[in-house]
Design a protein around this motif. Structure first.
Motif, PDB file in Angstrom:
ATOM      1  N   PRO A 216      53.860  31.893  40.354  1.00 32.21           N
ATOM      2  CA  PRO A 216      55.303  32.329  39.929  1.00 32.21           C
ATOM      3  C   PRO A 216      55.240  31.964  38.107  1.00 32.21           C
ATOM      4  O   PRO A 216      56.441  31.960  37.842  1.00 32.21           O
ATOM      5  N   PHE A 217      54.201  31.781  37.483  1.00 37.12           N
ATOM      6  CA  PHE A 217      54.253  31.399  35.871  1.00 37.12           C
ATOM      7  C   PHE A 217      54.160  32.557  35.333  1.00 37.12           C
ATOM      8  O   PHE A 217      53.526  33.654  35.667  1.00 37.12           O
ATOM      9  N   ILE A 218      54.799  32.688  34.050  1.00 34.17           N
ATOM     10  CA  ILE A 218      54.666  33.702  33.079  1.00 34.17           C
ATOM     11  C   ILE A 218      54.173  33.292  31.779  1.00 34.17           C
ATOM     12  O   ILE A 218      54.831  32.340  31.198  1.00 34.17           O
ATOM     13  N   SER A 219      53.375  33.779  31.209  1.00 32.39           N
ATOM     14  CA  SER A 219      52.759  33.358  30.125  1.00 32.39           C
ATOM     15  C   SER A 219      53.760  33.417  29.031  1.00 32.39           C
ATOM     16  O   SER A 219      54.229  34.823  28.697  1.00 32.39           O
ATOM     17  N   PRO A 220      53.859  32.663  27.931  1.00 33.69           N
ATOM     18  CA  PRO A 220      54.809  32.720  27.033  1.00 33.69           C
ATOM     19  C   PRO A 220      54.327  33.809  25.887  1.00 33.69           C
ATOM     20  O   PRO A 220      55.221  34.338  25.051  1.00 33.69           O
ATOM     21  N   ASP A 221      53.149  34.070  25.844  1.00 35.49           N
ATOM     22  CA  ASP A 221      52.813  35.174  25.009  1.00 35.49           C
ATOM     23  C   ASP A 221      52.553  36.630  25.615  1.00 35.49           C
ATOM     24  O   ASP A 221      52.029  37.269  24.988  1.00 35.49           O
ATOM     25  N   GLY A 222      52.777  36.658  26.902  1.00 35.80           N
ATOM     26  CA  GLY A 222      52.880  37.954  27.420  1.00 35.80           C
ATOM     27  C   GLY A 222      53.971  38.875  27.314  1.00 35.80           C
ATOM     28  O   GLY A 222      55.087  38.394  26.767  1.00 35.80           O
ATOM     29  N   LYS A 223      53.940  40.164  27.576  1.00 36.00           N
ATOM     30  CA  LYS A 223      54.816  41.360  27.333  1.00 36.00           C
ATOM     31  C   LYS A 223      56.053  40.929  28.056  1.00 36.00           C
ATOM     32  O   LYS A 223      57.198  41.629  27.726  1.00 36.00           O
ATOM     33  N   ARG A 224      56.097  40.413  29.327  1.00 38.90           N
ATOM     34  CA  ARG A 224      57.082  40.281  30.076  1.00 38.90           C
ATOM     35  C   ARG A 224      58.061  38.898  29.893  1.00 38.90           C
ATOM     36  O   ARG A 224      59.399  38.913  30.103  1.00 38.90           O
ATOM     37  N   TYR A 225      57.593  38.153  29.002  1.00 36.97           N
ATOM     38  CA  TYR A 225      58.279  36.982  28.854  1.00 36.97           C
ATOM     39  C   TYR A 225      59.608  37.270  28.057  1.00 36.97           C
ATOM     40  O   TYR A 225      60.538  36.755  28.531  1.00 36.97           O
ATOM     41  N   LYS A 226      59.520  37.926  27.022  1.00 32.31           N
ATOM     42  CA  LYS A 226      60.978  37.890  26.258  1.00 32.31           C
ATOM     43  C   LYS A 226      61.872  38.802  27.199  1.00 32.31           C
ATOM     44  O   LYS A 226      63.023  38.241  27.183  1.00 32.31           O
ATOM     45  N   GLU A 227      61.521  39.528  27.826  1.00 30.86           N
ATOM     46  CA  GLU A 227      62.501  40.335  28.914  1.00 30.86           C
ATOM     47  C   GLU A 227      62.957  39.313  29.706  1.00 30.86           C
ATOM     48  O   GLU A 227      64.232  39.261  30.193  1.00 30.86           O
ATOM     49  N   LEU A 228      62.147  38.495  30.454  1.00 27.51           N
ATOM     50  CA  LEU A 228      62.568  37.708  31.649  1.00 27.51           C
ATOM     51  C   LEU A 228      63.489  36.398  31.002  1.00 27.51           C
ATOM     52  O   LEU A 228      64.458  36.130  31.770  1.00 27.51           O
ATOM     53  N   SER A 229      63.184  36.093  29.699  1.00 27.01           N
ATOM     54  CA  SER A 229      63.937  35.086  29.146  1.00 27.01           C
ATOM     55  C   SER A 229      65.292  35.486  28.870  1.00 27.01           C
ATOM     56  O   SER A 229      66.141  34.821  28.897  1.00 27.01           O
ATOM     57  N   SER A 230      65.308  36.432  28.280  1.00 29.43           N
ATOM     58  CA  SER A 230      66.705  37.118  27.966  1.00 29.43           C
ATOM     59  C   SER A 230      67.635  37.227  29.094  1.00 29.43           C
ATOM     60  O   SER A 230      68.747  37.201  29.078  1.00 29.43           O
ATOM     61  N   GLN A 231      67.082  37.677  30.343  1.00 27.64           N
ATOM     62  CA  GLN A 231      67.854  37.893  31.498  1.00 27.64           C
ATOM     63  C   GLN A 231      68.141  36.727  32.393  1.00 27.64           C
ATOM     64  O   GLN A 231      68.685  36.490  33.165  1.00 27.64           O
ATOM     65  N   LYS A 232      67.317  35.305  31.712  1.00 28.37           N
ATOM     66  CA  LYS A 232      67.655  34.086  32.699  1.00 28.37           C
ATOM     67  C   LYS A 232      67.013  34.237  33.837  1.00 28.37           C
ATOM     68  O   LYS A 232      67.517  33.412  34.859  1.00 28.37           O
ATOM     69  N   TYR A 233      65.925  34.768  33.901  1.00 27.11           N
ATOM     70  CA  TYR A 233      65.106  35.064  35.256  1.00 27.11           C
ATOM     71  C   TYR A 233      64.051  33.721  35.025  1.00 27.11           C
ATOM     72  O   TYR A 233      63.362  33.541  36.128  1.00 27.11           O
ATOM     73  N   LEU A 234      64.078  32.797  34.282  1.00 23.72           N
ATOM     74  CA  LEU A 234      63.089  31.844  34.052  1.00 23.72           C
ATOM     75  C   LEU A 234      63.610  30.471  34.283  1.00 23.72           C
ATOM     76  O   LEU A 234      64.984  29.999  33.798  1.00 23.72           O
ATOM     77  N   LEU A 235      62.986  29.482  34.454  1.00 25.29           N
ATOM     78  CA  LEU A 235      63.452  28.170  34.713  1.00 25.29           C
ATOM     79  C   LEU A 235      63.772  27.761  33.228  1.00 25.29           C
ATOM     80  O   LEU A 235      63.187  28.075  32.097  1.00 25.29           O
ATOM     81  N   LEU A 236      64.963  26.974  33.097  1.00 28.00           N
ATOM     82  CA  LEU A 236      65.244  26.403  31.614  1.00 28.00           C
ATOM     83  C   LEU A 236      65.221  25.008  31.493  1.00 28.00           C
ATOM     84  O   LEU A 236      65.050  24.233  32.424  1.00 28.00           O
ATOM     85  N   ASP A 237      65.197  24.809  29.843  1.00 25.03           N
ATOM     86  CA  ASP A 237      64.828  23.358  29.539  1.00 25.03           C
ATOM     87  C   ASP A 237      66.231  22.882  29.031  1.00 25.03           C
ATOM     88  O   ASP A 237      66.801  23.617  28.069  1.00 25.03           O
ATOM     89  N   ASN A 238      66.748  21.863  29.548  1.00 24.08           N
ATOM     90  CA  ASN A 238      67.840  21.257  28.909  1.00 24.08           C
ATOM     91  C   ASN A 238      67.739  20.456  27.579  1.00 24.08           C
ATOM     92  O   ASN A 238      68.716  19.754  27.091  1.00 24.08           O
ATOM     93  N   GLY A 239      66.512  20.222  26.989  1.00 30.38           N
ATOM     94  CA  GLY A 239      66.357  19.722  25.998  1.00 30.38           C
ATOM     95  C   GLY A 239      66.347  18.254  26.011  1.00 30.38           C
ATOM     96  O   GLY A 239      66.525  17.703  24.950  1.00 30.38           O
ATOM     97  N   ALA A 240      66.236  17.692  26.954  1.00 27.97           N
ATOM     98  CA  ALA A 240      66.643  16.263  27.422  1.00 27.97           C
ATOM     99  C   ALA A 240      67.930  15.926  27.385  1.00 27.97           C
ATOM    100  O   ALA A 240      68.457  14.529  27.270  1.00 27.97           O
ATOM    101  N   ASP A 241      68.953  16.878  27.222  1.00 28.81           N
ATOM    102  CA  ASP A 241      70.521  16.684  27.199  1.00 28.81           C
ATOM    103  C   ASP A 241      70.955  16.679  28.815  1.00 28.81           C
ATOM    104  O   ASP A 241      71.053  17.819  29.177  1.00 28.81           O
ATOM    105  N   SER A 242      71.084  15.769  29.594  1.00 37.73           N
ATOM    106  CA  SER A 242      71.426  15.792  30.809  1.00 37.73           C
ATOM    107  C   SER A 242      72.744  16.410  31.008  1.00 37.73           C
ATOM    108  O   SER A 242      73.147  16.777  32.123  1.00 37.73           O
TER     109      SER A 242
END
Length: 535
Positions: A216-242
């Motif tokens: 289920p992992f996506i390489s951050p330097d891979g060609k699909r990362y930007k596309e999947l990130s823009s569509q919110k198809y990836l788990l997100l990070d709250n930046g330690a802000d609960s």
């Protein structure tokens, strides 16, 4: 009249069932000679067949293998929850704590068989569907140890040709990690696989089916990362802000795992799930890929406090969602699994070391897999799945490799990775081939037992405690029953000697009849697997 009996039986079972509220600890005293099975499969060899003090938290499971929120006693008692919990076993007690959902408990009959039949029917009923039967009817061949992280089209074809040259039957061929240029492209690396469609056609013509490793992992330097990130198809990070909501979050969560640092598909999002299946379906339609080895997905990858997902679920539920992907592909394999008993998913034991100690884990861990409803089990790779030993063939214990193959022979599945012709001399190669031939000879009985398991939910392979309750067999973990009438006793220790326990009745061995209720000693030749038929 029959209807009334069924209603009365159901009423009695309901009366015997208790429900404990979440967050409430439950502790019970163990009865005399009471043993418990279930939880984390990885530790079954030491927890279910003895009385050590052992504690494990199923939440965010770090066991690297299958688990389920089920505990079953050989005296008919059981516990189940839809959510993970912690369990602690001592010689005298069982304690269940840190509940994340309601805890159900009860008693069904007075032995392991009756309790397992009830909980399987109620909590993980079988779907009566088999995976692709080539996974059963021929050995599987995983290219991991021979090609490691450097699979190539040439390497795959050479391995397949050598299998046939050494007279191994064609079966399922698994191309492991790094067939892509980076994780998540779902496209063959053109530098190492210049003609994937032609390769698939050639392998099919040789009689093989082909599985690709995926995760289920996506390489951050891979060609699909930007596309999947823009569509919110990836788990997100709250930046330690609960307090940050999913709607306002945008940065993908980076997860450390054995192959680097990656983003991860958010399979709680139906659109991301559909996207993933589209990629897998495209590999099948474009290249003729037959199925997939679904790796990673372990609950512990989803335990970060910074994790935000489309739907907020437990780490274990993220693992289960990864498992549901495989239901669309009859040719599948998993290692990490949560609460998917009764489904047509193939479950491999976690990678084992090349050691007698780890060989002795295969039978007990498989027996508990089966009790948890994981019918279609594979006992790791022959000789062990840790590659380091096999890099230098002089470090290989050839007797251990043969005994491992024999241990696999009458279990539901048999998987090679290290090439026998590379690591064994002629005598030991012939012994391994004999184990494969023995499996082919018993294939009608293996298939019949698997079909019965798929239909009824009964274990395919069974401990003596399950098959012959009330005889003090609970600690026997080096022999097993295949179905109702075949008893198998592999050698799992160094040497050529072992004792075999014979339950009451008559047992056929070669041309001899052995009267049960006894223990006999055998000298076992290198190429021999002890098999007994109950008459």
């Amino acid at each position: 009249m029959n209807c009334r009996i069924r209603i009365l039986s159901l009423f009695i079972l309901v009366l015997s069932c208790k429900i404990v509220a979440a967050q409430s600890d439950t502790s019970i005293a163990l009865a005399k000679a009471e043993y418990w099975y279930g939880g984390a499969v990885e530790y079954a060899y030491k927890t279910s067949f003895g009385h050590p003090t052992f504690q494990f938290n199923l939440y965010g499971d770090v066991s690297n293998n299958q688990s389920s929120p089920i505990l079953i006693s050989n005296q008919g008692r059981w516990f189940w929850s839809e959510e993970p919990f912690m369990y602690r076993l001592t010689r005298d007690s069982l304690t269940i704590s840190q509940l994340h959902g309601k805890l159900f408990s009860g008693k069904s009959g007075d032995n392991l068989s009756t309790a397992q039949a009830y909980v399987a029917r109620r909590f993980f009923p079988t779907r009566n569907i088999l995976p692709d039967t080539l996974l059963i009817t021929a050995p599987q061949y995983n290219l991991w140890i021979e090609l490691l992280d450097y699979p190539t089209q040439e390497g795959v074809m050479n391995y397949a040709k050598l299998l046939l040259q050494h007279h191994y039957p064609p079966g399922v061929l698994m191309i492991d990690n790094r067939w892509e240029s980076s994780h998540g492209t779902f496209e063959f690396d053109a530098n190492t696989f210049p003609g994937p469609k032609e390769m698939m056609d050639s392998l099919h013509g040789m009689g093989f089916k082909v599985m690709l490793w995926t995760c289920p992992f996506i390489s951050p330097d891979g060609k699909r990362y930007k596309e999947l990130s823009s569509q919110k198809y990836l788990l997100l990070d709250n930046g330690a802000d609960s307090k940050l909501s999913y709607e306002k979050a945008y940065a993908p969560l980076m997860i450390h795992w054995w192959d680097g640092v990656s983003a991860c598909l958010d399979l709680t999002n139906p659109a991301a799930m559909n996207w993933l299946k589209d990629q897998l379906d495209r590999l099948q339609s474009k290249y003729g890929v037959d199925g997939f080895k679904f790796d990673a997905g372990d609950p512990y990858f989803y335990t970060s406090k910074n994790l935000l997902s489309y739907q907020q679920v437990s780490p274990n539920e993220h693992c289960r969602l990864w498992a549901t992907v495989g239901l669309s592909y009859p040719l599948n394999e998993y290692r990490a699994m949560w609460k998917m008993g009764g489904t047509p998913l193939v479950q491999r034991l976690s990678d084992k070391n090349h050691s007698w100690h780890d060989l002795q884990m295969l039978i007990p861990n498989t027996l508990v897999q089966q009790l948890e409803g994981y019918t279609f089990t594979c006992p790791d790779m022959i000789g062990g799945g840790q590659a380091a030993t096999f890099n230098d063939h002089t470090k290989v214990n050839q007797q251990l490799f043969v005994r491992s193959a024999q241990c696999h022979a009458l279990l539901p599945m048999m998987q090679f990775s290290a090439a026998p012709w590379r690591v064994l001399d002629k005598e030991h190669q012939e012994a391994v081939k004999k184990a494969v031939d023995l499996r082919m000879h018993y294939m009608p009985k293996i298939l019949a037992a698997i079909k019965e398991g798929a239909s009824t939910g009964k274990p395919v392979v069974r401990s003596l405690e399950y098959a012959f309750p009330g005889n003090d067999y609970a600690e026997i973990k080096d022999q097993f029953m295949l179905g109702n009438d075949i008893m198998v006793a592999p050698v799992v220790t160094e040497g050529n000697y072992r004792k075999v326990i014979f339950p009451k009745g008559k047992w056929k061995y070669k041309n001899k009849i052995i009267k049960g209720g006894t223990v006999k000693s055998f000298v076992v030749a290198l190429d021999e697997l002890l098999i007994f038929e109950k008459l």
